[in-house]
Write an enzyme that holds these catalytic residues in place. Structure first.
Site, PDB file in Angstrom:
ATOM      1  N   ASP A  46      -1.719  -1.068   5.880  1.00 53.18           N
ATOM      2  CA  ASP A  46      -1.991  -0.542   7.224  1.00 53.18           C
ATOM      3  C   ASP A  46      -3.468  -0.436   7.557  1.00 53.18           C
ATOM      4  O   ASP A  46      -3.811   0.010   8.652  1.00 53.18           O
ATOM      5  CB  ASP A  46      -1.335   0.838   7.397  1.00 53.18           C
ATOM      6  CG  ASP A  46      -1.978   1.903   6.512  1.00 53.18           C
ATOM      7  OD1 ASP A  46      -2.143   1.638   5.302  1.00 53.18           O
ATOM      8  OD2 ASP A  46      -2.300   2.989   7.012  1.00 53.18           O
ATOM      9  N   ASP A 102       0.862  -1.170   0.000  1.00 58.15           N
ATOM     10  CA  ASP A 102       0.000   0.000   0.000  1.00 58.15           C
ATOM     11  C   ASP A 102       0.908   1.232   0.000  1.00 58.15           C
ATOM     12  O   ASP A 102       2.112   1.134   0.246  1.00 58.15           O
ATOM     13  CB  ASP A 102      -0.902  -0.037   1.230  1.00 58.15           C
ATOM     14  CG  ASP A 102      -1.734   1.216   1.389  1.00 58.15           C
ATOM     15  OD1 ASP A 102      -2.410   1.608   0.422  1.00 58.15           O
ATOM     16  OD2 ASP A 102      -1.686   1.824   2.479  1.00 58.15           O
ATOM     17  N   ASP A 130      -0.087   5.168   1.122  1.00 55.21           N
ATOM     18  CA  ASP A 130      -0.258   6.060   2.284  1.00 55.21           C
ATOM     19  C   ASP A 130      -0.289   5.261   3.575  1.00 55.21           C
ATOM     20  O   ASP A 130      -1.077   4.331   3.720  1.00 55.21           O
ATOM     21  CB  ASP A 130      -1.569   6.845   2.163  1.00 55.21           C
ATOM     22  CG  ASP A 130      -1.609   7.743   0.953  1.00 55.21           C
ATOM     23  OD1 ASP A 130      -1.331   8.934   1.097  1.00 55.21           O
ATOM     24  OD2 ASP A 130      -1.912   7.240  -0.153  1.00 55.21           O
TER      25      ASP A 130
END
Length: 222
Positions: free
Chosen positions: A171, A12, A14
């Site tokens: 996250d 991922d 961000d």
């Protein structure tokens, strides 16, 4: 170096590869400032991030005094335009990332990105940070018309990177559920834009620093 039993390590963006909270906070604060709302510190933006710009803005508006649909719709393009012009002022790779990327590349592992961030922001951000050439594939939230947790963009990432056994790192629940939906092993990071305890993501493994990544992958069952 011990062998790593993966052909591709996907990330991922961000909150996983890059701490973009400073620039996202600046864009949110600029947008809500146009209607007289006070700014948030960057750390306060973390719980707002992870499900797209519209939800990020809605959460910020809700936390600063509430909103209606008309306000949200009018401020969203202001936020996006500001962000597009200020993508990499404060954004930085997380500690240990570059060393981990170097080690993975040296081991013959390909690196790839699948993010829900739109391509209009993703590609320029990675170029401005100077990391775009390090990735065999970069898939945005609008690349295939659907976003994580749908498995389609993760499948596209794997295909564009050349195929092979892949593990995905993220996250948020969109990342871990997306990886699981795509049939991939997965790792959650404990330092990203979490909206709850990282254990709640029910990932296959958790790291709290990128120094832990390569040793973890070396131990992963083949």
């Amino acid at each position: 170096m011990s062998s790593i039993p993966f052909d591709i390590v996907g990330f991922d963006l961000d909150g996983t590869l890059i701490d973009t909270s400073g620039d996202l906070a600046a864009a949110v604060n600029y947008a809500i400032g146009t209607i007289g709302r006070p700014p948030f510190p960057a750390a306060a933006i973390h719980p707002f991030v992870g499900k797209g710009a519209k939800i990020m803005l809605a959460r910020a508006l809700d936390a600063s005094g509430g909103y209606d649909a008309e306000t949200l719709d009018s401020l969203l393009p202001i936020l996006l335009d500001y962000y597009e012009q200020n993508l990499a002022i404060h954004s930085l790779p997380y500690p240990g990332l570059i060393d981990a990327m170097d080690a993975l590349t040296d081991a013959g592992v390909k690196l790839a990105i699948c993010t829900n961030k739109a391509e209009r922001f993703t590609i320029p951000l990675m170029q401005q940070i100077g990391l775009s050439d390090r990735f065999a594939a970069i898939v945005g939230g609008d690349t295939v018309g659907v976003a994580k947790p749908d498995p389609a963009p993760i499948h596209e990432m794997v295909a564009r990177a050349g195929g092979g056994r892949t593990i995905f790192i993220g996250d948020t629940i969109n990342d871990i559920a997306g990886a699981r939906n795509a049939g991939l092993a997965n790792i959650a990071v404990g330092f990203g834009f979490l909206d709850g305890p990282v254990e709640n993501l029910d990932a296959d493994a958790v790291i709290d620093h990128f120094d832990e990544l390569v040793p973890l992958l070396q131990r992963w069952p083949a």
